[in-house]
Design a protein around this motif. Sequence first.
Motif, PDB file in Angstrom:
ATOM      1  N   SER A  19      -2.461  10.329  12.548  1.00  0.00           N
ATOM      2  CA  SER A  19      -1.866  11.483  13.216  1.00  0.00           C
ATOM      3  C   SER A  19      -2.373  11.588  14.653  1.00  0.00           C
ATOM      4  O   SER A  19      -3.362  10.968  15.028  1.00  0.00           O
ATOM      5  CB  SER A  19      -2.225  12.760  12.476  1.00  0.00           C
ATOM      6  OG  SER A  19      -3.595  13.033  12.674  1.00  0.00           O
ATOM      7  N   ARG A  20      -1.682  12.409  15.445  1.00  0.00           N
ATOM      8  CA  ARG A  20      -2.105  12.577  16.836  1.00  0.00           C
ATOM      9  C   ARG A  20      -3.509  13.188  16.911  1.00  0.00           C
ATOM     10  O   ARG A  20      -4.268  12.891  17.826  1.00  0.00           O
ATOM     11  CB  ARG A  20      -1.117  13.471  17.564  1.00  0.00           C
ATOM     12  CG  ARG A  20       0.242  12.836  17.719  1.00  0.00           C
ATOM     13  CD  ARG A  20       1.327  13.872  17.866  1.00  0.00           C
ATOM     14  NE  ARG A  20       1.257  14.580  19.119  1.00  0.00           N
ATOM     15  CZ  ARG A  20       1.642  15.841  19.295  1.00  0.00           C
ATOM     16  NH1 ARG A  20       2.126  16.517  18.283  1.00  0.00           N
ATOM     17  NH2 ARG A  20       1.561  16.403  20.461  1.00  0.00           N
ATOM     18  N   ALA A  21      -3.814  14.033  15.946  1.00  0.00           N
ATOM     19  CA  ALA A  21      -5.143  14.652  15.950  1.00  0.00           C
ATOM     20  C   ALA A  21      -6.224  13.585  15.851  1.00  0.00           C
ATOM     21  O   ALA A  21      -7.203  13.600  16.604  1.00  0.00           O
ATOM     22  CB  ALA A  21      -5.251  15.632  14.796  1.00  0.00           C
ATOM     23  N   THR A  22      -6.007  12.657  14.940  1.00  0.00           N
ATOM     24  CA  THR A  22      -7.009  11.607  14.755  1.00  0.00           C
ATOM     25  C   THR A  22      -7.200  10.804  16.038  1.00  0.00           C
ATOM     26  O   THR A  22      -8.320  10.470  16.420  1.00  0.00           O
ATOM     27  CB  THR A  22      -6.584  10.684  13.601  1.00  0.00           C
ATOM     28  OG1 THR A  22      -6.357  11.488  12.451  1.00  0.00           O
ATOM     29  CG2 THR A  22      -7.649   9.668  13.297  1.00  0.00           C
ATOM     30  N   VAL A  23      -6.082  10.510  16.680  1.00  0.00           N
ATOM     31  CA  VAL A  23      -6.158   9.764  17.936  1.00  0.00           C
ATOM     32  C   VAL A  23      -7.052  10.506  18.925  1.00  0.00           C
ATOM     33  O   VAL A  23      -7.955   9.930  19.534  1.00  0.00           O
ATOM     34  CB  VAL A  23      -4.750   9.569  18.541  1.00  0.00           C
ATOM     35  CG1 VAL A  23      -4.848   9.001  19.949  1.00  0.00           C
ATOM     36  CG2 VAL A  23      -3.916   8.668  17.655  1.00  0.00           C
ATOM     37  N   SER A  24      -6.810  11.792  19.050  1.00  0.00           N
ATOM     38  CA  SER A  24      -7.592  12.591  19.977  1.00  0.00           C
ATOM     39  C   SER A  24      -9.070  12.584  19.592  1.00  0.00           C
ATOM     40  O   SER A  24      -9.935  12.388  20.440  1.00  0.00           O
ATOM     41  CB  SER A  24      -7.059  14.018  19.999  1.00  0.00           C
ATOM     42  OG  SER A  24      -7.842  14.825  20.829  1.00  0.00           O
ATOM     43  N   TYR A  25      -9.341  12.757  18.306  1.00  0.00           N
ATOM     44  CA  TYR A  25     -10.733  12.783  17.862  1.00  0.00           C
ATOM     45  C   TYR A  25     -11.433  11.470  18.170  1.00  0.00           C
ATOM     46  O   TYR A  25     -12.568  11.447  18.653  1.00  0.00           O
ATOM     47  CB  TYR A  25     -10.809  13.070  16.357  1.00  0.00           C
ATOM     48  CG  TYR A  25     -10.430  14.481  15.979  1.00  0.00           C
ATOM     49  CD1 TYR A  25     -10.838  15.560  16.755  1.00  0.00           C
ATOM     50  CD2 TYR A  25      -9.663  14.738  14.850  1.00  0.00           C
ATOM     51  CE1 TYR A  25     -10.493  16.848  16.411  1.00  0.00           C
ATOM     52  CE2 TYR A  25      -9.311  16.031  14.497  1.00  0.00           C
ATOM     53  CZ  TYR A  25      -9.728  17.085  15.284  1.00  0.00           C
ATOM     54  OH  TYR A  25      -9.384  18.359  14.943  1.00  0.00           O
TER      55      TYR A  25
END
Lengths: 332, 332
Positions: A19-25
């Motif tokens: 997910s995009r969240a994981t990418v950001s993290y």
Amino acid sequence: MNTQAKITGADVARVAGVSRATVSYVLNATPGQSIPEETRRKVKAAAEQLGYVPHMAGRTLRRGRSDLIVWILPDWPIGSAVGESIELLTREASSRGFTLAMLNEGNDHNRLEATLRTLAPAAVVSMHRLPDSIHRFAKASGVTIVSMMGRRTDPETGVDILQASISVGDMQVRYLAERGHSRIGYLYPDDVRVKEFAIGRYKGAREAAKALDLPAIRKRTMPLQRERLGELAVEWREQGITAVCAYNDEWAMALLSGMRMFGLEAPHHLAVIGCDNVLTAAVASPPLTSIDLNLLAYSFNMMNDVERALGIEPSTPDDPAAFETIVARESA
Amino acid sequence: MNTQAKITGADVARVAGVSRATVSYVLNATPGQSIPEETRRKVKAAAEQLGYVPHMAGRTLRRGRSDLIVWILPDWPIGSAVGESIELLTREASSRGFTLAMLNEGNDHNRLEATLRTLAPAAVVSMHRLPDSIHRFAKASGVTIVSMMGRRTDPETGVDILQASISVGDMQVRYLAERGHSRIGYLYPDDVRVKEFAIGRYKGAREAAKALDLPAIRKRTMPLQRERLGELAVEWREQGITAVCAYNDEWAMALLSGMRMFGLEAPHHLAVIGCDNVLTAAVASPPLTSIDLNLLAYSFNMMNDVERALGIEPSTPDDPAAFETIVARESA
DNA sequence: ACAGTTCACTTAATCCATTCAGCGAACGTG
DNA sequence: CACGTTCGCTGAATGGATTAAGTGAACTGT
């Protein structure tokens, strides 16, 4: 690098299968997230492969502040020192992930505040003392102000150019005193824009004289004209003055030139010391003794100051190098 | 101005009693919207009262490009001309609603591309010829590149600093020729970073000599050392050379200084002309004849170039002032 | 075997300005 | 009077990254 115009975090997420969240993290190494090495690798690989770079506008919008460091250009004429500092600071800022933007609005406070509102910079670096209203606004909006003029709590570190001016004057006088001079003149420009520095340098000189038990320094303002400077040299000599501290190399070289009009030569008739160690100081006739400013160390420490003000611990400690060094040549 | 940290379009809308869309239409004077004067007044009054300034990040995100103009700092040493240009361009950019940001990444193309990706600037101004990959990326992402080196379609307007260098050389030689000199030397730095300009200026000089039926210009490179320059002056004189064009004022003044070591004086033994008209040129001994660069006009027209490249018709036409003017003093 | 944790993620909200699509009212025309 | 058009506005979507609040699965301890 990928040539496609826009690669977003979503693209990276799709390729990496997360997910995009994981990418950001992963990309921000957000603490407190448990993400296995394998996944991190996949995300980083996808980002690399696509040539992903986070878009500043999105980040700024969310974070409430940009990666801009706004440098309010001083009002004074951009001499070699400021010009060189711009280059060094640009480099230094970019190596730490900031972008240096220039502003000219040091005097127009309304405009400055408006600009800070739009730009939402991480920090503002100023060589003026900014008005309270700006400080209040900055505090409210989370903009950090780094003043290069302010008195600092810890005088050991960081950059205070007013303090630096004082050192310059001090150094000039001590150098001249070492060579046996005791009656010393101080020459500074009649330009109001540099008044603050001129006064700082003079103050350093005056105090050094006092500390060394020399007679009081004679200070004089002049327009940048050969004849007038030559006349001043003659007058000073009549008063028994044997050495002159000039505000900077430009003035020192102009004085040298004026002296020549009256058949005077440095250091024999009057010793002359400048400041800035400009390129032409070495090839003046006679070559000019000057004070070299370590602008690299200044710039480096200034960016450390900015980082500290932002609550980031600088990855490399302050450069402890001396900021000012004498460059002894023939003129003094 | 309001001290509250964040005032958004929604705040203005609330106070004015309209929707956020209307606020945007009014404040941006969006064409094709029929909004009566009365409503416009209300919106503007509310914006004024609250001290509203649109937040750049939001605007950038939506528009896909920021208000940044990125100036890629040239690789060459920042002399007085570049330093002053920075100040003038900053002012010029900000008066047109842009912010000037500096970048040092002219050589690191991957990094440059990455930076353009994040910053999404409106335009990039470069004094180098940027590689094709950057041009391709810029085209795809809507970033406008303004090169100050490129040949322009319309030579009447705009800024081409390579062309400007040629003019400088041309002007120097014509001035010397007018004073009766025919055998002329050209002195330029041994610094690779300024090679392009040195060659441009020399080219202008060479062609002026050809046009005026003078013997070929003798060009020489030197390190910035008084003795070497003095020796060169002696050598040139033995060859019948009576005048010298120097790359810039620094070199001209160094040459003057070197000549003095060998008992030579300008213009009697060798006429010397510089370029840049730096502050100290007027107080050199003898005062240095130089070429003044109208950096204000350069900067102004450069920003006009940027606006045109962005499809905006500049509100004030190009400054038609001569970019270069001779400042005749005593050295030539 | 069951509650409680931790792991490894995802969903959805948020930041702010811009802009497309559209809506009700007023106006004009035949 | 019915229909189309213009006026004066609004609703909602959009752009990209971050992050609080979750969710299902695996694991731990008793």
